[in-house]
Write a protein that holds these residues in place. Structure first.
Motif, PDB file in Angstrom:
ATOM      1  N   ALA A  85       8.866  -6.614   2.714  1.00 28.87           N
ATOM      2  CA  ALA A  85       9.652  -5.418   2.067  1.00 28.87           C
ATOM      3  C   ALA A  85      10.840  -5.052   2.690  1.00 28.87           C
ATOM      4  O   ALA A  85      11.206  -5.290   3.893  1.00 28.87           O
ATOM      5  CB  ALA A  85       8.608  -4.488   2.410  1.00 28.87           C
ATOM      6  N   GLN A  89      12.792  -2.279  -1.775  1.00 28.70           N
ATOM      7  CA  GLN A  89      11.780  -3.345  -2.664  1.00 28.70           C
ATOM      8  C   GLN A  89      10.446  -3.497  -1.840  1.00 28.70           C
ATOM      9  O   GLN A  89      10.525  -3.629  -0.651  1.00 28.70           O
ATOM     10  CB  GLN A  89      12.692  -4.731  -2.657  1.00 28.70           C
ATOM     11  CG  GLN A  89      13.603  -4.759  -3.682  1.00 28.70           C
ATOM     12  CD  GLN A  89      14.269  -5.966  -4.008  1.00 28.70           C
ATOM     13  OE1 GLN A  89      14.522  -6.992  -3.134  1.00 28.70           O
ATOM     14  NE2 GLN A  89      14.790  -6.395  -5.283  1.00 28.70           N
ATOM     15  N   PRO A  90       9.572  -3.698  -2.711  1.00 25.94           N
ATOM     16  CA  PRO A  90       8.277  -4.165  -2.095  1.00 25.94           C
ATOM     17  C   PRO A  90       8.186  -5.507  -1.560  1.00 25.94           C
ATOM     18  O   PRO A  90       8.919  -6.284  -2.011  1.00 25.94           O
ATOM     19  CB  PRO A  90       7.179  -3.718  -3.213  1.00 25.94           C
ATOM     20  CG  PRO A  90       8.218  -3.961  -4.526  1.00 25.94           C
ATOM     21  CD  PRO A  90       9.434  -3.761  -4.210  1.00 25.94           C
ATOM     22  N   ALA A  91       7.059  -5.671  -0.626  1.00 24.77           N
ATOM     23  CA  ALA A  91       6.904  -7.115  -0.219  1.00 24.77           C
ATOM     24  C   ALA A  91       6.589  -8.131  -1.255  1.00 24.77           C
ATOM     25  O   ALA A  91       5.799  -7.511  -2.360  1.00 24.77           O
ATOM     26  CB  ALA A  91       5.852  -7.303   0.714  1.00 24.77           C
ATOM     27  N   GLU A  93       4.610 -10.475  -3.748  1.00 22.01           N
ATOM     28  CA  GLU A  93       3.048 -10.237  -3.683  1.00 22.01           C
ATOM     29  C   GLU A  93       2.150 -11.615  -3.374  1.00 22.01           C
ATOM     30  O   GLU A  93       1.482 -11.703  -2.578  1.00 22.01           O
ATOM     31  CB  GLU A  93       2.720 -10.086  -5.255  1.00 22.01           C
ATOM     32  CG  GLU A  93       2.421  -8.495  -5.608  1.00 22.01           C
ATOM     33  CD  GLU A  93       1.909  -8.311  -6.927  1.00 22.01           C
ATOM     34  OE1 GLU A  93       0.779  -7.787  -6.865  1.00 22.01           O
ATOM     35  OE2 GLU A  93       2.567  -8.798  -7.882  1.00 22.01           O
ATOM     36  N   ASN A  96       3.333 -13.268   0.473  1.00 18.02           N
ATOM     37  CA  ASN A  96       2.492 -12.916   1.489  1.00 18.02           C
ATOM     38  C   ASN A  96       0.878 -13.093   1.391  1.00 18.02           C
ATOM     39  O   ASN A  96       0.348 -13.352   2.526  1.00 18.02           O
ATOM     40  CB  ASN A  96       2.740 -11.251   1.352  1.00 18.02           C
ATOM     41  CG  ASN A  96       4.302 -11.141   2.202  1.00 18.02           C
ATOM     42  OD1 ASN A  96       4.390 -11.168   3.364  1.00 18.02           O
ATOM     43  ND2 ASN A  96       5.219 -10.537   1.294  1.00 18.02           N
TER      44      ASN A  96
END
Ligand SMILES: Cc1cc2nc3c(=O)[nH]c(=O)nc-3n(C[C@H](O)[C@H](O)[C@H](O)COP(=O)(O)OP(=O)(O)OC[C@H]3O[C@@H](n4cnc5c(N)ncnc54)[C@H](O)[C@@H]3O)c2cc1C
Length: 253
Positions: A85, A89-91, A93, A96
């Motif tokens: 992340a 921005q998010p990690a 999907e 991870n």
């Protein structure tokens, strides 16, 4: 080790048989057919598979990962870099989930190998492999194939990264280059480091063999820069095979 029962297949149900952590943070998975009667398909060095994952919220997701072993024994291997992340921005999907949850004995669904960044295995022309970041993975697959064979093709390997600590599969690549009788390695790191070059990869610094087949993989900016430099150096783009690790390949046209 957990037992393997085939999941609902996208194409081939596969069982993870080895999980290897690289110091750079990437993780390599080796998979075999979950059912010996339904073997995993063969592939050409440089190709990728799509890996199907069912995430904790039940969503089914597919992501592409290049194959990093030479074709052998019905096994496939791919390397995943977890996308962290950032402030904006998010990690990632699937990357991870794969790198933190999948272990030996787990099941994954694997599609047919695919992709155009394929080595012409019948040719004897020199090979130039140019990559940045996780774009190294198809190059590892090609180097594995060359190192496993008897062909004595001239190979020039060039890679760009921020620094050696995050350079994926750095030692694997060094060992493969060392194992080849006619291979050279050129490294660029943005941060000064040892005997590598500092800054961004510069094609004019490479001693490009005549009539080489050139394989190129990385992000959009890297690919655009290197392709432009190759064109400026007089290399016909018909000899340049590129792969972008995102669906934004319209950016290159
Ligand atoms: C041909 C091909 C080969 C590839 N080979 C490899 C390989 O060998 N190894 C490898 O590691 N990867 C490879 N990739 C990339 C890989 O397929 C995945 O794209 C990567 O692992 C990221 O998937 P993810 O599910 O973790 O990220 P995703 O969840 O899909 O997110 C992707 C990006 O979008 C951002 N994002 C997501 N949601 C939002 C939002 N709502 N707002 C803003 N930003 C958002 C995330 O922060 C992240 O930066 C390859 C890709 C292609 C096309």
């Amino acid at each position: 080790m957990r037992s393997c029962s085939p999941p609902t297949p996208i194409c081939s149900p596969a069982c993870s048989t080895a999980v290897t952590n690289d110091p750079s943070g990437v993780v390599t998975f080796v998979v075999e057919a979950a059912d010996p009667a339904d073997p995993l398909p063969d592939f050409i060095p440089g190709q990728y598979v799509s890996v199907g994952a069912t995430l904790p919220d039940g969503a089914r997701q597919l992501r592409q990962y290049s194959l990093v072993h030479a074709p052998r024994d019905g096994r496939l291997a791919f390397t995943v870099r977890p996308v962290a992340a950032t402030a904006d921005q998010p990690a990632g999907e699937v990357s991870n989930w794969l790198t933190t949850h999948v272990t030996v004995g787990d099941n994954l669904a694997i599609t047919l190998p695919f992709g155009d960044l394929t080595l012409d295995t019948a040719a004897s022309t020199p090979v130039v492999l140019i990559s940045a970041g996780i774009g190294i993975t198809p190059m590892i697959g090609i180097l594995e194939y060359l190192a496993a064979g008897t062909a004595q093709r001239q190979v020039l390997v060039a890679h760009a990264d921020r620094n050696p600590d995050i350079h994926p599969l750095r030692t694997v690549r060094r060992d493969l280059v060392d194992a080849l009788p006619n291979a050279d390695l050129e490294l660029w790191y943005e941060q000064p480091s040892g005997d590598s070059r500092t800054g961004t990869l510069t094609v004019s610094a490479l001693d490009l063999p005549a009539e080489a087949d050139i394989y190129l993989c990385g992000g959009a900016g890297f690919l655009q820069s290197v392709r432009a430099q190759l064109t400026a150096a007089g290399v016909p783009l018909t000899r340049v095979h590129s792969e972008l690790f995102s669906p934004d390949d319209w950016l290159l046209r």
